[in-house]
Scaffold this motif. Structure first.
Motif, PDB file in Angstrom:
ATOM      1  N   THR A  12      40.953   5.194  28.347  1.00 17.04           N
ATOM      2  CA  THR A  12      41.835   5.392  29.791  1.00 17.04           C
ATOM      3  C   THR A  12      43.501   5.390  29.403  1.00 17.04           C
ATOM      4  O   THR A  12      44.053   4.811  30.366  1.00 17.04           O
ATOM      5  CB  THR A  12      41.508   4.424  30.946  1.00 17.04           C
ATOM      6  N   GLY A  13      43.690   5.986  28.312  1.00 18.13           N
ATOM      7  CA  GLY A  13      45.270   5.890  28.099  1.00 18.13           C
ATOM      8  C   GLY A  13      45.677   4.674  27.381  1.00 18.13           C
ATOM      9  O   GLY A  13      46.982   4.635  27.070  1.00 18.13           O
ATOM     10  N   GLN A  14      44.969   3.538  27.339  1.00 15.31           N
ATOM     11  CA  GLN A  14      45.479   2.563  26.892  1.00 15.31           C
ATOM     12  C   GLN A  14      45.159   2.778  25.105  1.00 15.31           C
ATOM     13  O   GLN A  14      43.844   2.956  24.999  1.00 15.31           O
ATOM     14  CB  GLN A  14      44.537   1.149  27.485  1.00 15.31           C
ATOM     15  N   ARG A  15      46.062   2.388  24.452  1.00 15.80           N
ATOM     16  CA  ARG A  15      45.773   2.143  23.101  1.00 15.80           C
ATOM     17  C   ARG A  15      45.504   0.710  22.484  1.00 15.80           C
ATOM     18  O   ARG A  15      46.470   0.102  22.511  1.00 15.80           O
ATOM     19  CB  ARG A  15      47.078   2.732  22.289  1.00 15.80           C
ATOM     20  N   LEU A  16      44.208   0.516  21.991  1.00 12.60           N
ATOM     21  CA  LEU A  16      43.731  -0.848  21.616  1.00 12.60           C
ATOM     22  C   LEU A  16      43.618  -0.712  20.022  1.00 12.60           C
ATOM     23  O   LEU A  16      43.388   0.448  19.271  1.00 12.60           O
ATOM     24  CB  LEU A  16      42.618  -0.982  22.288  1.00 12.60           C
ATOM     25  N   THR A  17      43.640  -1.774  19.275  1.00  9.45           N
ATOM     26  CA  THR A  17      43.289  -1.693  17.869  1.00  9.45           C
ATOM     27  C   THR A  17      42.120  -2.592  17.563  1.00  9.45           C
ATOM     28  O   THR A  17      41.684  -3.447  18.428  1.00  9.45           O
ATOM     29  CB  THR A  17      44.554  -2.244  17.045  1.00  9.45           C
ATOM     30  N   ALA A  18      41.636  -2.424  16.469  1.00 11.13           N
ATOM     31  CA  ALA A  18      40.354  -3.071  15.980  1.00 11.13           C
ATOM     32  C   ALA A  18      40.440  -3.122  14.365  1.00 11.13           C
ATOM     33  O   ALA A  18      41.203  -2.366  13.821  1.00 11.13           O
ATOM     34  CB  ALA A  18      39.165  -2.371  16.292  1.00 11.13           C
ATOM     35  N   VAL A 116      36.205   7.549  25.071  1.00 14.45           N
ATOM     36  CA  VAL A 116      36.823   6.734  24.041  1.00 14.45           C
ATOM     37  C   VAL A 116      37.242   7.522  22.930  1.00 14.45           C
ATOM     38  O   VAL A 116      36.214   8.189  22.461  1.00 14.45           O
ATOM     39  CB  VAL A 116      36.115   5.300  23.836  1.00 14.45           C
ATOM     40  N   THR A 117      38.186   7.354  22.582  1.00 15.66           N
ATOM     41  CA  THR A 117      38.755   8.109  21.166  1.00 15.66           C
ATOM     42  C   THR A 117      38.968   7.190  19.895  1.00 15.66           C
ATOM     43  O   THR A 117      39.958   6.039  20.410  1.00 15.66           O
ATOM     44  CB  THR A 117      39.985   8.890  21.305  1.00 15.66           C
TER      45      THR A 117
END
Length: 121
Positions: A12-18, A116-117
């Motif tokens: 939803t436009g939020q860039r998260l990392t893993a 999700v991308t």
């Protein structure tokens, strides 16, 4: 963690990392990237969505008890899983790595289904 691999997960436009573990399953996920996955919310603890192809189960236990913030794979459904709540042990779960920097809390705040991308960083 040796040979750690970083992912960017856009929700939803939020860039998260893993950070991925060094495993055959994680390597198979990297080979499928970038990928866009439609995810369904399950039980207020996880968001899951089908990957284009299966991941290796080589060297993996029969199941796992993922922690809040784990990035996982549910082999029977060929699903990528974002754990933001407490999921108990279940057969077929493979932990692929960890969501970084409070990403689990941010995912928990998103109600319902998401697209999700996932990309390598």
């Amino acid at each position: 963690m040796q040979n750690a691999r970083q992912l960017t997960i856009t929700v939803t436009g939020q860039r998260l990392t893993a950070t991925l573990d060094d495993s055959p399953a994680a390597a198979d996920l990297l080979a499928q990237l970038p990928v866009t996955v439609d995810m369904t919310d399950h039980g207020g603890v996880e968001k899951t969505g089908r990957l284009p192809g299966p991941l290796s189960l080589q060297g993996q236990p029969d199941g796992s008890d993922p922690d809040i913030g784990d990035l996982g794979y549910y082999a029977p459904g060929n699903d990528l899983v974002l754990y933001y709540g407490d999921q108990s042990y279940h057969p077929g779960i493979v932990v692929l790595g960890r969501l970084n920097d409070g990403a689990a809390d941010r995912i928990a705040a998103i109600n319902g289904d998401v697209t999700v991308t996932v990309e390598a960083r």
